[in-house]
Design a protein around this motif. Structure first.
Motif, PDB file in Angstrom:
ATOM      1  N   PHE A  18       0.832  -1.215   0.000  1.00 47.12           N
ATOM      2  CA  PHE A  18       0.000   0.000   0.000  1.00 47.12           C
ATOM      3  C   PHE A  18       0.864   1.261   0.000  1.00 47.12           C
ATOM      4  O   PHE A  18       0.562   2.233  -0.686  1.00 47.12           O
ATOM      5  CB  PHE A  18      -0.956   0.016   1.186  1.00 47.12           C
ATOM      6  CG  PHE A  18      -2.097  -0.947   1.077  1.00 47.12           C
ATOM      7  CD1 PHE A  18      -2.668  -1.258  -0.147  1.00 47.12           C
ATOM      8  CD2 PHE A  18      -2.610  -1.550   2.212  1.00 47.12           C
ATOM      9  CE1 PHE A  18      -3.729  -2.147  -0.242  1.00 47.12           C
ATOM     10  CE2 PHE A  18      -3.672  -2.438   2.123  1.00 47.12           C
ATOM     11  CZ  PHE A  18      -4.225  -2.739   0.888  1.00 47.12           C
ATOM     12  N   LYS A  19       1.930   1.253   0.777  1.00 50.22           N
ATOM     13  CA  LYS A  19       2.831   2.412   0.810  1.00 50.22           C
ATOM     14  C   LYS A  19       3.489   2.626  -0.549  1.00 50.22           C
ATOM     15  O   LYS A  19       3.625   3.764  -1.007  1.00 50.22           O
ATOM     16  CB  LYS A  19       3.893   2.231   1.892  1.00 50.22           C
ATOM     17  CG  LYS A  19       3.355   2.370   3.300  1.00 50.22           C
ATOM     18  CD  LYS A  19       4.432   2.102   4.335  1.00 50.22           C
ATOM     19  CE  LYS A  19       3.856   2.134   5.737  1.00 50.22           C
ATOM     20  NZ  LYS A  19       4.878   1.816   6.756  1.00 50.22           N
ATOM     21  N   ILE A  20       3.891   1.541  -1.185  1.00 52.55           N
ATOM     22  CA  ILE A  20       4.513   1.640  -2.505  1.00 52.55           C
ATOM     23  C   ILE A  20       3.530   2.219  -3.515  1.00 52.55           C
ATOM     24  O   ILE A  20       3.881   3.104  -4.309  1.00 52.55           O
ATOM     25  CB  ILE A  20       5.048   0.264  -2.957  1.00 52.55           C
ATOM     26  CG1 ILE A  20       6.278  -0.115  -2.118  1.00 52.55           C
ATOM     27  CG2 ILE A  20       5.373   0.252  -4.452  1.00 52.55           C
ATOM     28  CD1 ILE A  20       6.764  -1.529  -2.323  1.00 52.55           C
ATOM     29  N   ILE A  21       2.301   1.735  -3.483  1.00 57.30           N
ATOM     30  CA  ILE A  21       1.275   2.257  -4.394  1.00 57.30           C
ATOM     31  C   ILE A  21       1.040   3.738  -4.119  1.00 57.30           C
ATOM     32  O   ILE A  21       0.926   4.543  -5.047  1.00 57.30           O
ATOM     33  CB  ILE A  21      -0.033   1.448  -4.266  1.00 57.30           C
ATOM     34  CG1 ILE A  21       0.184   0.031  -4.807  1.00 57.30           C
ATOM     35  CG2 ILE A  21      -1.180   2.131  -5.000  1.00 57.30           C
ATOM     36  CD1 ILE A  21      -0.954  -0.925  -4.496  1.00 57.30           C
ATOM     37  N   GLY A  22       0.992   4.111  -2.846  1.00 56.70           N
ATOM     38  CA  GLY A  22       0.800   5.517  -2.479  1.00 56.70           C
ATOM     39  C   GLY A  22       1.928   6.395  -2.994  1.00 56.70           C
ATOM     40  O   GLY A  22       1.689   7.480  -3.544  1.00 56.70           O
ATOM     41  N   ILE A  23       3.163   5.935  -2.838  1.00 59.84           N
ATOM     42  CA  ILE A  23       4.307   6.699  -3.337  1.00 59.84           C
ATOM     43  C   ILE A  23       4.220   6.852  -4.847  1.00 59.84           C
ATOM     44  O   ILE A  23       4.456   7.934  -5.392  1.00 59.84           O
ATOM     45  CB  ILE A  23       5.638   6.028  -2.932  1.00 59.84           C
ATOM     46  CG1 ILE A  23       5.871   6.200  -1.433  1.00 59.84           C
ATOM     47  CG2 ILE A  23       6.813   6.605  -3.724  1.00 59.84           C
ATOM     48  CD1 ILE A  23       7.049   5.419  -0.894  1.00 59.84           C
ATOM     49  N   ALA A  24       3.858   5.774  -5.532  1.00 63.07           N
ATOM     50  CA  ALA A  24       3.770   5.833  -6.997  1.00 63.07           C
ATOM     51  C   ALA A  24       2.718   6.841  -7.451  1.00 63.07           C
ATOM     52  O   ALA A  24       2.970   7.650  -8.355  1.00 63.07           O
ATOM     53  CB  ALA A  24       3.447   4.447  -7.553  1.00 63.07           C
ATOM     54  N   TYR A  25       1.536   6.815  -6.822  1.00 60.02           N
ATOM     55  CA  TYR A  25       0.481   7.756  -7.201  1.00 60.02           C
ATOM     56  C   TYR A  25       0.848   9.195  -6.868  1.00 60.02           C
ATOM     57  O   TYR A  25       0.653  10.104  -7.685  1.00 60.02           O
ATOM     58  CB  TYR A  25      -0.849   7.398  -6.520  1.00 60.02           C
ATOM     59  CG  TYR A  25      -1.621   6.318  -7.213  1.00 60.02           C
ATOM     60  CD1 TYR A  25      -2.007   6.445  -8.544  1.00 60.02           C
ATOM     61  CD2 TYR A  25      -1.994   5.164  -6.542  1.00 60.02           C
ATOM     62  CE1 TYR A  25      -2.730   5.455  -9.188  1.00 60.02           C
ATOM     63  CE2 TYR A  25      -2.712   4.166  -7.173  1.00 60.02           C
ATOM     64  CZ  TYR A  25      -3.080   4.321  -8.494  1.00 60.02           C
ATOM     65  OH  TYR A  25      -3.785   3.345  -9.122  1.00 60.02           O
ATOM     66  N   LEU A  26       1.383   9.413  -5.676  1.00 62.46           N
ATOM     67  CA  LEU A  26       1.744  10.778  -5.287  1.00 62.46           C
ATOM     68  C   LEU A  26       2.891  11.323  -6.136  1.00 62.46           C
ATOM     69  O   LEU A  26       2.873  12.501  -6.533  1.00 62.46           O
ATOM     70  CB  LEU A  26       2.108  10.837  -3.799  1.00 62.46           C
ATOM     71  CG  LEU A  26       0.939  10.643  -2.835  1.00 62.46           C
ATOM     72  CD1 LEU A  26       1.440  10.529  -1.407  1.00 62.46           C
ATOM     73  CD2 LEU A  26      -0.062  11.777  -2.970  1.00 62.46           C
ATOM     74  N   ALA A  27       3.869  10.477  -6.429  1.00 59.83           N
ATOM     75  CA  ALA A  27       4.974  10.920  -7.281  1.00 59.83           C
ATOM     76  C   ALA A  27       4.456  11.272  -8.669  1.00 59.83           C
ATOM     77  O   ALA A  27       4.832  12.307  -9.239  1.00 59.83           O
ATOM     78  CB  ALA A  27       6.049   9.835  -7.364  1.00 59.83           C
ATOM     79  N   SER A  28       3.587  10.442  -9.195  1.00 64.26           N
ATOM     80  CA  SER A  28       3.005  10.708 -10.514  1.00 64.26           C
ATOM     81  C   SER A  28       2.255  12.035 -10.518  1.00 64.26           C
ATOM     82  O   SER A  28       2.377  12.834 -11.453  1.00 64.26           O
ATOM     83  CB  SER A  28       2.082   9.566 -10.915  1.00 64.26           C
ATOM     84  OG  SER A  28       1.431   9.832 -12.124  1.00 64.26           O
TER      85      SER A  28
END
Length: 128
Positions: A72-82
């Protein structure tokens, strides 16, 4: 349907940005960022539904919550970075966007270490 709301908001903002951009380009960037934030917050509630469903599946499959939390943290980082990358690109700062992309990749790599180590341990236990 939610997608119709999202497209409507994006379309209206795009038209407004086209008119504003000629006289006040700084306002056009602000409007673009605000529009992105509005859409982002509209989708957060939908994302929680997906997260809860995945948590229920993980409980049934007896998956350690630690690993699920990392995913979940990885997905969150990916979305926020995008999201951050797109904001920087919209404002003409592609160099900063590249730095956000780099940072996001490094953070994802760091967070994925426990999962990679668990997979390696599992492989070592299976091999004779």
């Amino acid at each position: 349907m939610e997608i119709i709301k999202v497209i409507s908001i994006a379309f209206i903002a795009s038209v407004l940005i086209l008119f504003i951009k000629e006289d006040r380009p700084e306002y056009a960037v602000h409007l673009s960022i605000v529009t992105g934030l509005i859409i982002f917050f509209m989708m957060i509630s939908k994302l929680t539904i997906v997260i809860q469903a995945i948590q229920q599946i993980a409980i049934k499959a007896n998956i350690d919550y630690t690993y699920l939390s990392i995913v979940f943290k990885i997905i969150g980082i990916a979305y926020l970075a995008s999201f951050g990358i797109e904001i920087c690109k919209d404002s003409g700062q592609s160099s900063i966007a590249g730095k956000i992309e780099f940072a996001g990749k490094i953070l994802i790599l760091i967070l994925s270490l426990p999962i990679m180590l668990a997979v390696i341990d599992l492989i070592i236990k299976i091999l004779p």
